[in-house]
Design a protein around this motif. Structure first.
Motif, PDB file in Angstrom:
ATOM      1  N   SER A 126     140.680  67.330  27.489  1.00 29.33           N
ATOM      2  CA  SER A 126     141.231  66.712  29.107  1.00 29.33           C
ATOM      3  C   SER A 126     139.932  67.080  29.729  1.00 29.33           C
ATOM      4  N   ALA A 127     139.829  65.583  31.264  1.00 23.55           N
ATOM      5  CA  ALA A 127     138.766  65.830  31.541  1.00 23.55           C
ATOM      6  C   ALA A 127     138.169  66.726  32.317  1.00 23.55           C
ATOM      7  N   ARG A 128     138.920  67.845  32.878  1.00 28.80           N
ATOM      8  CA  ARG A 128     138.069  69.419  32.946  1.00 28.80           C
ATOM      9  C   ARG A 128     137.966  70.040  31.704  1.00 28.80           C
ATOM     10  N   ALA A 129     138.526  70.409  31.494  1.00 29.37           N
ATOM     11  CA  ALA A 129     137.656  70.913  29.652  1.00 29.37           C
ATOM     12  C   ALA A 129     136.306  70.628  29.571  1.00 29.37           C
ATOM     13  N   ALA A 130     136.591  69.336  29.984  1.00 29.60           N
ATOM     14  CA  ALA A 130     135.241  68.250  29.149  1.00 29.60           C
ATOM     15  C   ALA A 130     134.138  68.380  29.758  1.00 29.60           C
ATOM     16  N   ARG A 131     133.896  69.238  30.921  1.00 32.44           N
ATOM     17  CA  ARG A 131     133.213  69.726  32.037  1.00 32.44           C
ATOM     18  C   ARG A 131     132.562  70.447  31.478  1.00 32.44           C
ATOM     19  N   VAL A 132     132.716  71.203  30.384  1.00 37.17           N
ATOM     20  CA  VAL A 132     131.634  72.256  29.829  1.00 37.17           C
ATOM     21  C   VAL A 132     131.536  71.365  27.958  1.00 37.17           C
ATOM     22  N   ARG A 133     130.325  72.038  27.900  1.00 35.87           N
ATOM     23  CA  ARG A 133     129.271  71.234  27.119  1.00 35.87           C
ATOM     24  C   ARG A 133     129.823  72.158  25.587  1.00 35.87           C
ATOM     25  N   ARG A 134     130.440  71.542  24.794  1.00 38.04           N
ATOM     26  CA  ARG A 134     130.710  71.974  23.540  1.00 38.04           C
ATOM     27  C   ARG A 134     130.286  70.983  22.268  1.00 38.04           C
ATOM     28  N   ARG A 135     129.661  71.725  21.079  1.00 37.61           N
ATOM     29  CA  ARG A 135     128.946  70.742  20.495  1.00 37.61           C
ATOM     30  C   ARG A 135     130.527  69.456  19.804  1.00 37.61           C
ATOM     31  N   PHE A 136     131.209  70.333  19.249  1.00 40.32           N
ATOM     32  CA  PHE A 136     131.929  69.908  18.701  1.00 40.32           C
ATOM     33  C   PHE A 136     133.660  69.861  20.045  1.00 40.32           C
ATOM     34  N   PRO A 137     133.582  68.671  21.024  1.00 43.14           N
ATOM     35  CA  PRO A 137     134.483  68.434  21.465  1.00 43.14           C
ATOM     36  C   PRO A 137     136.145  68.392  21.516  1.00 43.14           C
ATOM     37  N   ARG A 138     135.540  67.868  20.776  1.00 43.71           N
ATOM     38  CA  ARG A 138     136.883  66.461  20.326  1.00 43.71           C
ATOM     39  C   ARG A 138     137.526  67.352  19.039  1.00 43.71           C
ATOM     40  N   TRP A 139     139.182  67.163  18.579  1.00 48.45           N
ATOM     41  CA  TRP A 139     139.611  67.924  17.518  1.00 48.45           C
ATOM     42  C   TRP A 139     140.268  65.898  16.591  1.00 48.45           C
ATOM     43  N   GLU A 140     140.670  66.683  15.492  1.00 49.50           N
ATOM     44  CA  GLU A 140     141.595  65.903  14.196  1.00 49.50           C
ATOM     45  C   GLU A 140     141.883  66.524  13.674  1.00 49.50           C
ATOM     46  N   LEU A 141     143.116  66.107  14.062  1.00 49.52           N
ATOM     47  CA  LEU A 141     144.668  66.868  12.540  1.00 49.52           C
ATOM     48  C   LEU A 141     144.444  65.674  11.096  1.00 49.52           C
ATOM     49  N   GLN A 142     143.961  65.703  10.328  1.00 45.40           N
ATOM     50  CA  GLN A 142     144.004  64.805   9.037  1.00 45.40           C
ATOM     51  C   GLN A 142     144.769  65.288   8.576  1.00 45.40           C
ATOM     52  N   CYS A 143     146.337  64.868   7.771  1.00 47.69           N
ATOM     53  CA  CYS A 143     147.159  64.527   7.341  1.00 47.69           C
ATOM     54  C   CYS A 143     147.473  64.005   6.001  1.00 47.69           C
ATOM     55  N   ALA A 144     147.645  64.603   4.744  1.00 47.04           N
ATOM     56  CA  ALA A 144     148.505  64.129   3.448  1.00 47.04           C
ATOM     57  C   ALA A 144     149.106  63.247   3.504  1.00 47.04           C
ATOM     58  N   GLY A 145     149.414  62.213   3.119  1.00 43.67           N
ATOM     59  CA  GLY A 145     150.400  61.266   3.670  1.00 43.67           C
ATOM     60  C   GLY A 145     150.843  59.849   4.756  1.00 43.67           C
ATOM     61  N   ASP A 146     151.468  59.827   4.233  1.00 44.79           N
ATOM     62  CA  ASP A 146     150.755  58.295   5.950  1.00 44.79           C
ATOM     63  C   ASP A 146     152.205  59.106   6.616  1.00 44.79           C
ATOM     64  N   LEU A 147     151.434  59.668   7.723  1.00 43.83           N
ATOM     65  CA  LEU A 147     152.625  60.276   8.538  1.00 43.83           C
ATOM     66  C   LEU A 147     152.361  59.300  10.337  1.00 43.83           C
ATOM     67  N   THR A 148     152.540  57.780   9.723  1.00 46.24           N
ATOM     68  CA  THR A 148     152.385  57.137  11.418  1.00 46.24           C
ATOM     69  C   THR A 148     153.922  57.720  11.899  1.00 46.24           C
ATOM     70  N   GLU A 149     155.256  57.129  12.096  1.00 43.06           N
ATOM     71  CA  GLU A 149     156.050  57.620  11.712  1.00 43.06           C
ATOM     72  C   GLU A 149     156.156  58.233  13.724  1.00 43.06           C
ATOM     73  N   VAL A 150     155.749  59.990  12.489  1.00 45.14           N
ATOM     74  CA  VAL A 150     155.118  61.183  13.677  1.00 45.14           C
ATOM     75  C   VAL A 150     154.224  60.951  15.066  1.00 45.14           C
ATOM     76  N   ALA A 151     152.989  60.269  14.425  1.00 46.15           N
ATOM     77  CA  ALA A 151     151.790  60.094  14.815  1.00 46.15           C
ATOM     78  C   ALA A 151     152.119  58.551  16.103  1.00 46.15           C
ATOM     79  N   GLU A 152     152.788  58.208  16.020  1.00 41.26           N
ATOM     80  CA  GLU A 152     153.243  56.689  17.052  1.00 41.26           C
ATOM     81  C   GLU A 152     154.448  57.830  17.969  1.00 41.26           C
ATOM     82  N   ALA A 153     154.876  58.836  17.483  1.00 43.30           N
ATOM     83  CA  ALA A 153     156.114  59.128  18.316  1.00 43.30           C
ATOM     84  C   ALA A 153     155.479  60.158  19.343  1.00 43.30           C
ATOM     85  N   ARG A 154     153.796  60.498  19.208  1.00 44.11           N
ATOM     86  CA  ARG A 154     153.109  61.500  20.500  1.00 44.11           C
ATOM     87  C   ARG A 154     153.381  59.758  21.840  1.00 44.11           C
ATOM     88  N   PRO A 155     153.351  60.067  22.976  1.00 41.90           N
ATOM     89  CA  PRO A 155     152.991  59.138  23.820  1.00 41.90           C
ATOM     90  C   PRO A 155     150.929  59.389  23.940  1.00 41.90           C
TER      91      PRO A 155
END
Length: 196
Positions: A126-155
């Motif tokens: 979030s913008a508030r959390a991004a003010r703290v310097r981190r080497r890896f500020p972002r996260w990725e969830l990588q999932c086996a298979g096609d979970l497009t339906e689940v991912a696209e349900a999240r706004p």
């Protein structure tokens, strides 16, 4: 790839990137036929995490050294990736909920990569959390298979994502582009208060 081999690092064959390519095209106005590739490598023989590396070949349409320079400077694609080999839709949704609440992350979007049959979901601080310097500020969830339906349900909250990246850019610019100068040692006579 030659560099990796020369250092004895086992790199997987490259495959076309889907999500990072889309993000770079949007961020830098690259042409749709830009070639963005991804490989994974292990830097040790031990059972260590793999390092995911995105490659933008100099022969690619739209290649400009400034793109690589800006990406390195701001680290927009630096992230910690968690691989879920048997993701259940309800567990994936619950984990994403935790990242957005307790983790103070903002969901950025997703993509299915048919070249390896995985679905990626990206989260920025979030913008508030991004003010703290981190080497890896972002996260990725990588999932086996096609979970497009689940991912696209999240706004995707586009305004919050924009604020997050503005904070990341300001944070990285303030630390990377600020000239570092040595502090002069304080001398007793300079620290003395006049008239004391």
């Amino acid at each position: 790839m030659e560099y990796f081999r020369a250092n004895g690092w086992q790199a997987a064959e490259t495959i076309p990137s889907v999500l990072v390519k889309r993000r770079l095209v949007e961020r830098h106005g690259l042409p749709d036929d830009a070639r963005i590739l991804v490989t994974r490598l292990k830097t040790t023989q031990n059972p260590a995490p793999q390092v995911e590396i995105f490659l933008f070949p100099r022969t690619s349409p739209g290649y400009h050294p400034e793109v690589a320079d800006e990406e390195r400077a701001h680290g927009f694609e630096n992230h910690v990736g968690l691989f879920l080999d048997r993701p259940r839709p309800e567990a994936l949704a619950a984990l994403a909920d935790r990242l957005e609440t307790v983790g103070e992350m903002v969901y950025e979007g997703s993509a299915h990569n048919p070249h390896e049959n995985t679905t990626m979901m990206y989260f920025a601080p979030s913008a508030r959390a991004a003010r703290v310097r981190r080497r890896f500020p972002r996260w990725e969830l990588q999932c086996a298979g096609d979970l497009t339906e689940v991912a696209e349900a999240r706004p995707v909250r586009a305004e919050e994502v924009e604020r997050a990246y503005a904070a990341l850019r300001a944070n990285s610019a303030s630390t990377i582009f600020t000239r570092v100068t040595a502090l002069r040692p304080a001398h007793a006579e300079e620290a003395a208060v006049p008239g004391s």
